[in-house]
Enzyme design. Structure first.
Site, PDB file in Angstrom:
ATOM      1  N   LYS A 116       0.806  -1.219   0.000  1.00 51.16           N
ATOM      2  CA  LYS A 116       0.000   0.000   0.000  1.00 51.16           C
ATOM      3  C   LYS A 116       0.840   1.270   0.000  1.00 51.16           C
ATOM      4  CE  LYS A 116      -4.244  -1.838   2.048  1.00 51.16           C
ATOM      5  NZ  LYS A 116      -3.951  -3.246   1.788  1.00 51.16           N
ATOM      6  N   GLU A 200      -3.510   6.982   7.840  1.00 48.05           N
ATOM      7  CA  GLU A 200      -4.426   7.705   6.951  1.00 48.05           C
ATOM      8  C   GLU A 200      -5.428   8.494   7.783  1.00 48.05           C
ATOM      9  OE1 GLU A 200      -6.556   5.058   4.439  1.00 48.05           O
ATOM     10  OE2 GLU A 200      -4.925   4.811   3.009  1.00 48.05           O
ATOM     11  N   HIS A 235     -15.721  -4.596   7.388  1.00 45.25           N
ATOM     12  CA  HIS A 235     -14.845  -4.370   6.229  1.00 45.25           C
ATOM     13  C   HIS A 235     -15.068  -5.384   5.105  1.00 45.25           C
ATOM     14  CE1 HIS A 235     -12.738  -1.393   8.634  1.00 45.25           C
ATOM     15  NE2 HIS A 235     -12.497  -2.309   9.556  1.00 45.25           N
ATOM     16  N   ARG A 297      -6.882  -7.995 -10.197  1.00 44.15           N
ATOM     17  CA  ARG A 297      -7.598  -9.219 -10.570  1.00 44.15           C
ATOM     18  C   ARG A 297      -9.040  -8.865 -10.882  1.00 44.15           C
ATOM     19  NH1 ARG A 297     -10.712  -9.622  -6.058  1.00 44.15           N
ATOM     20  NH2 ARG A 297      -9.764  -9.104  -4.049  1.00 44.15           N
TER      21      ARG A 297
END
Length: 633
Positions: A116, A200, A235, A297
């Site tokens: 990330k 973040e 999530h 993907r």
């Protein structure tokens, strides 16, 4: 064009790929573990190869065995589906090194977007907006704490190598940061072997919006518009739709252009998804949408994009892997209508959504909408893998019609005896906030138990079921086969073992509910009778099972310790014994009324009534203990 293809996956995605490959006249090879020896994808493929024991780490995650299976069967290419090895750059490289075609992006592209922090740095360089925060190499607690303060609370700590919600913590106050960081790092190290994190800004009204992108080996990259995947539980996505509610053309143009820049920045080939987080506190705006990550993907939710664009994304994958250019240019792609997808799982919402694996004795899914599944009736949901039963996808001209169409499909389907989340999905679709398109990732958590389906049928529904039962099904089991078939035609349903049709117990017409009714009618309750004489009733997505056969002796629901359980939901009309009373084998203990019929629950052996936990007039749920008998000494 490819002539043969091995699918390195299982379940509904393997079946999905096989369907397109067959239409393209490509020979398919399935792989399977011990648990999947008779799975639907194995039955559908032209050839199948056993690759190991049931645990995925000993079969579907063993790349060498998959490559060996491809060579053994003469397959030219390997399609990884999603999950398992689909985003494993080393496996992709091993496939290529073995002289096979990898149906997916180049290994370097997978690596570039796999971490990330590195992915975000690359996106910043490409002019793609990213969420404010810290992506630095200094991982000391002191530096991370200072960066969290600079970003401004609340913040999100995320594992650099994370995914699926693991290695992620929200922190609202500075004094909680150290403990949350340590917990996140431990989970990241355990799950991914990498304890590095990034910081973040936590978005208080977040929406999860992603853009489908597609590239070819000739330098072309297009987008196929956006999807909204904001309805999530812990999530994990629950319901996805395309396009995103509230998306105006200017914002769509900005986010889709950013997605194309992101794909070009890593020289992307094949199907991919650029995921963004949006601050929806003031509606969707281009300056409040930021890059999160890229999935290199095909996504689980790809059917909603296919429905609104008319594109077969698997066909595009196979054509691009064969060296062809993209079948369409950007100006040839357009949005047509609205599509919503619900993920139907074998899990029990009443028990914290625990998986509910086992044999599917009875299954009927409403095929008037798109159904993607990897199981059929008499198959099993394995405890070794994801417990998905099917993806149900409704497409219509407008969002509200698509939403209502999907609700009807849930109410006209049944699964038994497994527990499923169908009732939960129905309640999510019926939720006023979702109906209005006011969705964010915290909606399910805020709604809480309001989205859990009722534990048992209401008396009104039971009465309606009983009226239809007594009129249409009386003495059904005693009829010969020809008479059963005749009545089936008259009553609009057939035996479960031979059909996928249902009827509406309120007489509103289960058959044809959908395009012929315009979805402006009240929901009814659908039902069917199985070949074993059970009656399955579906109300608001939840399937209830009733047994209309006489209940005697051990069939009454007695378990080994002498506990007598209610075999179905109903009302206690009589209690024939008292606590401490001696009883004989077969003696009636209580009478349960269900479906307007009385069922006598009897003693399983000679003994004494040790517990009596019910009184006349009580409504009881299936499995409730009513009486316990102890053996007499």
């Amino acid at each position: 064009m490819l002539k043969s293809l091995l699918i390195a996956n299982r379940g509904e995605i393997a079946c999905r790929i096989i369907r397109t490959a067959r239409a393209m006249k490509i020979r398919t090879v399935a792989v399977y573990s011990d648990a999947d020896s008779n799975a639907l994808h194995v039955r559908q493929a032209d050839e199948a190869v056993h690759i190991g024991p049931s645990p995925a780490r000993e079969s579907y995650l063993v790349g060498d065995r998959i490559i060996a299976a491809a060579k053994e069967t003469g397959a030219e290419a390997i399609h990884p589906g999603y999950g398992f090895l689909s985003e494993n750059a080393d496996f992709a490289q091993a496939v290529i090194d073995a002289g096979l075609i990898w149906v997916g992006p180049r290994p370097d592209s997978i690596r570039a977007m796999g971490l990330k922090d590195a992915a975000k740095q690359r996106m910043i360089a490409a002019g793609v907006p990213v969420t404010p925060g810290y992506l630095g190499e200094d991982q000391s607690p002191e530096r991370l704490s200072r960066e969290a303060e600079a970003t401004g609370y609340p913040v999100l700590i995320k594992a650099v190598a994370g995914g699926g919600g693991k290695g992620m913590r929200r922190v609202d106050r500075a004094e909680d940061f150290a403990d949350a960081l340590a917990s996140c790092q431990r989970e990241a190290a355990s799950s991914f072997g990498d304890d590095r994190v990034l910081i973040e800004k936590y978005i208080l009204s977040p929406r999860h919006i992603e853009v489908q992108v597609f590239g070819d080996a000739h330098g072309n990259v297009v987008h196929l518009f956006e999807r909204d995947c904001s309805l999530q539980r812990r999530h994990q996505k629950v319901i996805e739709e395309a396009p995103a509610p509230g998306m105006d053309e200017a914002t769509r143009e900005a986010i889709c252009a950013a997605a194309v820049r992101a794909a070009k920045a890593v020289d992307y080939v094949g199907a991919g998804t650029i995921e963004f987080i949006a601050d929806a506190s003031d509606g969707l705006r281009a300056d409040r949408i930021w890059f999160m990550e890229m999935n290199t993907r095909l996504q689980v939710e790809h059917p909603v994009t296919e429905e609104i664009t008319g594109v077969d994304l698997v066909e595009w994958q196979l054509r691009v892997a064969s060296g062809e250019p993209l079948p369409k240019a950007q100006d040839e792609l357009a949005i047509n209508g609205w599509a919503i997808e619900a993920r139907l799982y074998a899990e029990d919402p009443a028990k914290g959504f625990l998986p509910s694996p086992g044999r599917i004795d009875h299954l009927a899914l409403d095929h008037r909408i798109r159904v993607e599944t990897g199981v059929e009736e008499a198959d099993a949901v394995s405890p070794f893998y994801d417990p998905m039963i099917a993806k149900l996808v409704a497409h219509a001209d407008t969002r509200d019609v698509a939403r209502t169409k999907l609700m009807h499909a849930l109410d006209q389907s049944y699964v038994a005896p497994l527990r499923t989340n169908a009732g939960f999905l129905f309640e999510c679709l019926d939720c006023s906030e979702f109906a209005l398109g006011q969705v964010d990732t915290g909606l399910i958590e805020r709604a809480g138990e309001a989205l859990l389906p009722a534990a048992e049928l209401s008396q009104a529904v039971l009465d309606a079921a009983a009226r239809r039962y007594r009129r249409d099904w009386l003495d059904w089991a005693g009829l010969d086969l020809n008479e059963q078939h005749r009545r089936a035609g008259l009553f609009g349903f057939r035996l479960n073992a031979a059909a996928k049709d249902t009827i509406d117990l309120h007489g509103r017409g289960g058959k044809g509910v959908g395009s012929t009714m315009g979805f402006d009618k009240p929901f009814g309750i659908a039902s069917t009778m199985t070949s074993e004489g059970e009656i399955l009733v579906t109300d608001r997505g939840v399937t209830y099972t009733f047994d209309q056969r006489p209940t005697t002796g051990g069939a009454a629901g007695a378990i080994g310790d002498g506990a007598i359980l209610a075999p179905m939901p109903g009302r206690i009309t009589a209690v024939e014994v008292a606590a401490g009373e001696r009883v004989a084998t077969g003696q009636k203990l209580v009478t349960l009324e269900a479906m307007k019929m009385e069922h006598g629950l009897t003693a399983p052996f000679d003994g004494i009534v040790a517990e009596l936990d019910v009184e006349p007039g009580a409504q009881v749920s299936e499995g409730r203990m009513l009486v316990r008998v102890e053996k007499a000494e």
